[in-house]
Scaffold this motif. Structure first.
Motif, PDB file in Angstrom:
ATOM      1  N   GLY A 204      41.971  33.941  50.343  1.00  0.00           N
ATOM      2  CA  GLY A 204      43.114  33.063  50.114  1.00  0.00           C
ATOM      3  C   GLY A 204      43.329  32.796  48.650  1.00  0.00           C
ATOM      4  N   LEU A 205      44.096  31.730  48.355  1.00  0.00           N
ATOM      5  CA  LEU A 205      44.433  31.359  46.981  1.00  0.00           C
ATOM      6  C   LEU A 205      43.289  30.619  46.319  1.00  0.00           C
ATOM      7  N   ALA A 206      43.261  30.709  44.966  1.00  0.00           N
ATOM      8  CA  ALA A 206      42.272  29.974  44.183  1.00  0.00           C
ATOM      9  C   ALA A 206      42.887  29.626  42.838  1.00  0.00           C
ATOM     10  N   LYS A 207      42.261  28.723  42.117  1.00  0.00           N
ATOM     11  CA  LYS A 207      42.781  28.274  40.831  1.00  0.00           C
ATOM     12  C   LYS A 207      41.659  28.266  39.814  1.00  0.00           C
ATOM     13  N   VAL A 208      41.922  28.831  38.625  1.00  0.00           N
ATOM     14  CA  VAL A 208      40.909  28.892  37.576  1.00  0.00           C
ATOM     15  C   VAL A 208      40.643  27.472  37.075  1.00  0.00           C
TER      16      VAL A 208
ATOM     17  N   ARG B 267      44.953  36.190  45.112  1.00  0.00           N
ATOM     18  CA  ARG B 267      44.128  36.379  46.308  1.00  0.00           C
ATOM     19  C   ARG B 267      42.666  36.532  45.883  1.00  0.00           C
ATOM     20  N   LEU B 268      41.858  35.723  46.507  1.00  0.00           N
ATOM     21  CA  LEU B 268      40.411  35.794  46.274  1.00  0.00           C
ATOM     22  C   LEU B 268      39.741  36.101  47.619  1.00  0.00           C
ATOM     23  N   THR B 269      38.957  37.157  47.642  1.00  0.00           N
ATOM     24  CA  THR B 269      38.220  37.522  48.853  1.00  0.00           C
ATOM     25  C   THR B 269      36.730  37.507  48.533  1.00  0.00           C
ATOM     26  N   VAL B 270      35.995  36.749  49.320  1.00  0.00           N
ATOM     27  CA  VAL B 270      34.532  36.662  49.153  1.00  0.00           C
ATOM     28  C   VAL B 270      33.887  37.110  50.456  1.00  0.00           C
ATOM     29  N   GLN B 271      33.059  38.151  50.386  1.00  0.00           N
ATOM     30  CA  GLN B 271      32.453  38.730  51.574  1.00  0.00           C
ATOM     31  C   GLN B 271      30.937  38.775  51.406  1.00  0.00           C
TER      32      GLN B 271
ATOM     33  N   SER C 142      42.437  39.098  42.728  1.00  0.00           N
ATOM     34  CA  SER C 142      43.779  39.597  42.386  1.00  0.00           C
ATOM     35  C   SER C 142      44.420  38.573  41.462  1.00  0.00           C
ATOM     36  N   LEU C 143      44.654  39.008  40.205  1.00  0.00           N
ATOM     37  CA  LEU C 143      45.204  38.105  39.193  1.00  0.00           C
ATOM     38  C   LEU C 143      46.212  38.879  38.360  1.00  0.00           C
TER      39      LEU C 143
END
Length: 527
Positions: A120-124, A107-111, A71-72
């Motif tokens: 959760g959150l992430a940064k490029v 929001r980053l979701t890795v499944q 989500s960006l």
């Protein structure tokens, strides 16, 4: 994947590195010895001194399904994973607007399969272009990812999908065969009988003086051997015959499963017999070598333990083993008849093919009281060691009892050359008795006929060729094939006669039975 703490690198730069998977760089070679002490461990060198979490390419995750949701700027999209580590991932970006360095992923979701490894959150932290693909690397801000759990999931799925996983299903096991309950019950009962016998005989052995088992001519040992012969060993032979009878219900396609089942149950117990062990491992490179035959002719009560001796005594008393001794006695009687024809004016000539230890020749010359004329005996054998054994004892016997009247010639040559013609033999066409006891069981039909035709060509008028072949009902077949890797070409009486007619159409044929009926001979006489 590029981590957050590292500067952006232009992939077109000559100093840039191609993405590497830790799976291909971290595994030690199988030949590398494990470190003995902590101080022996090697650290990193060069840039590797600065620790970075290991990263894994998508291909390294095997059968694990991966779902990455990003989500960006208020837009949510699914992306293909490129690589992953504890503190970040890289994925293929499919949008037109490439994220800026330092941009926050809302929001980053890795499944992985049904396991949510990160949300959760992430940064490029990096943007790279590899051909037409844009790779975006992001650092995880809320927590680290437990990548070890993912690798364990991968390994479990690979195992389940592989052949090893299938073996957990009974029907996929090498030993499984439907039905054949009589065989399975007989083998299982035999195992219990052997295990009980091993325990009880070990207890008995511990109570005996150590010299009893080694003594020669000891009344105590003789009584023990007789007790084993009539008790444990006789029971074991009976069990063996029951197992063989049960195998007759199986088709040949099921024998591989029977072999696996029987070996899993019985093999370590049976291999304690020296004779069985030698038959299985074939130290001279072929089945039925002369030392194995010697083990059937004598020294039956041998082995490292009392149990091993009792098992050995049993298996050298099984029908096929007994048939080897009784076929020897049959040939001994025929040899005696041939020697009765010896006269001063013409020697009796005898030819033994695949002679092995030549036990029947040794016994008939040892037991014979007199000879009216000269005798010439030729022993043909492929194994030089067998000829050496036969020569050592026959030469002494002939020198001591039959000097000037018996001549023994030993030929070391191959069956292959023999099939080319009979010129290898001295006095070809003049032999009064030619015999092959344990050779034709290994030959296919065409070779059987060709060899028999060649041998018949060596027979003198009124002479006879004897060819032996075991029959399919051999009750020792189950352990020979399932445990000893010893396969014969069995033939019924009718087939023996058919092959003999094809080899020598003009011969007078007669079937000769040894005492057990397991190893008949066809006799071809030249009238």
């Amino acid at each position: 994947m590029t981590e957050a703490a590292q500067p952006h690198v232009d992939p077109t730069s000559p100093d840039s590195e191609s993405p590497r998977s830790h799976e291909h760089s971290r595994r030690p070679r199988a030949s590398d010895p494990p470190p003995a002490e902590y101080v022996d461990l090697d650290g990193g060198s060069g840039r590797d001194v600065f620790y970075r979490p290991d990263r894994y390419l998508r291909a390294d995750l095997g059968l694990v399904r991966v779902n990455v949701e990003v989500s960006l700027d208020g837009e949510r999209r699914s992306c293909e994973l490129f690589d992953v580590s504890q503190n970040g991932i890289a994925f293929e970006w499919s949008g037109e607007q490439v994220p800026a360095l330092g941009a926050e992923v809302e929001r980053l979701t890795v499944q992985f399969d049904d396991h949510e490894a990160y949300a959760g959150l992430a940064k490029v932290s990096s943007v790279r272009h590899v051909g037409a693909i844009t790779l975006v690397g992001v650092s995880l801000l809320d927590t680290l990812m437990n990548i070890e759990d993912v690798l364990h999931l991968r390994d479990v799925k690979a195992w389940v999908a592989g052949s090893k996983g299938e073996k957990l299903r009974a029907r996929e096991a090498a030993w499984f065969v439907p039905g054949l309950h009589a065989f399975k019950a007989a083998v299982s009962e035999l195992r219990l009988f052997l295990e009980d016998g091993q325990a009880q005989l070990a207890e008995l052995e511990a109570s005996l003086p150590s010299h009893i088992l080694q003594a020669q001519g000891s009344p105590a040992k003789d009584a023990l051997v007789q007790r084993m012969r009539e008790g444990f060993s006789a029971e074991l032979v009976s069990f063996s015959n029951q197992v063989d009878a049960a195998t007759r219900e199986a088709s040949r396609s099921e024998w591989d499963a029977l072999r696996e089942f029987s070996q899993r149950q019985l093999h370590p117990l049976l291999m304690q017999s020296p004779w069985m062990h030698r038959a299985r491992h074939k130290p001279l490179g072929y089945p039925g070598d002369f030392e194995l035959m010697n083990g059937l002719y004598g020294n039956h009560f041998s082995g490292a333990t009392l149990f091993a001796r009792a098992v050995n005594l049993a298996f050298v008393s099984t029908p096929a083993a007994e048939a080897v001794r009784t076929r020897k006695d049959l040939m001994k009687r025929e040899l005696g008849k041939a020697l009765d024809l010896a006269a001063p004016e013409r020697p009796v000539r005898i030819l033994s093919i695949a002679a092995g230890p030549a036990q029947e020749v040794y016994e008939v010359l040892r037991e014979r009281e007199e000879l009216e004329g000269h005798v010439e005996i030729v022993l043909f054998e492929q194994d030089r060691r067998a000829l050496s054994f036969a020569y050592a004892r026959l030469s002494r016997l002939v020198k001591d009892r039959w000097a000037g009247r018996v001549k023994v010639t030993l030929l070391h040559d191959s069956i292959k050359r023999l099939l080319l013609g009979s010129t290898v033999f001295p006095a070809s066409g003049e032999y009064d008795m030619v015999y092959a006891c344990g050779l034709c069981d290994y030959l296919q039909r065409s070779t059987w006929v060709k060899l028999c035709r060649t041998l018949y060509g060596t027979v003198a008028p009124q002479g006879t060729l004897y060819v032996g072949n075991m029959v399919p009902r051999n009750p020792s077949r189950w352990f020979m094939e399932l445990h000893l890797d010893w396969t014969l070409v069995y033939r019924e009486h009718e087939e023996l006669l058919e092959l003999a007619r094809a080899a020598a159409p003009g011969a007078r044929l007669l079937l000769c039975e040894e005492a057990t009926g397991v190893n008949p001979f066809v006799a071809l006489t030249r009238d």
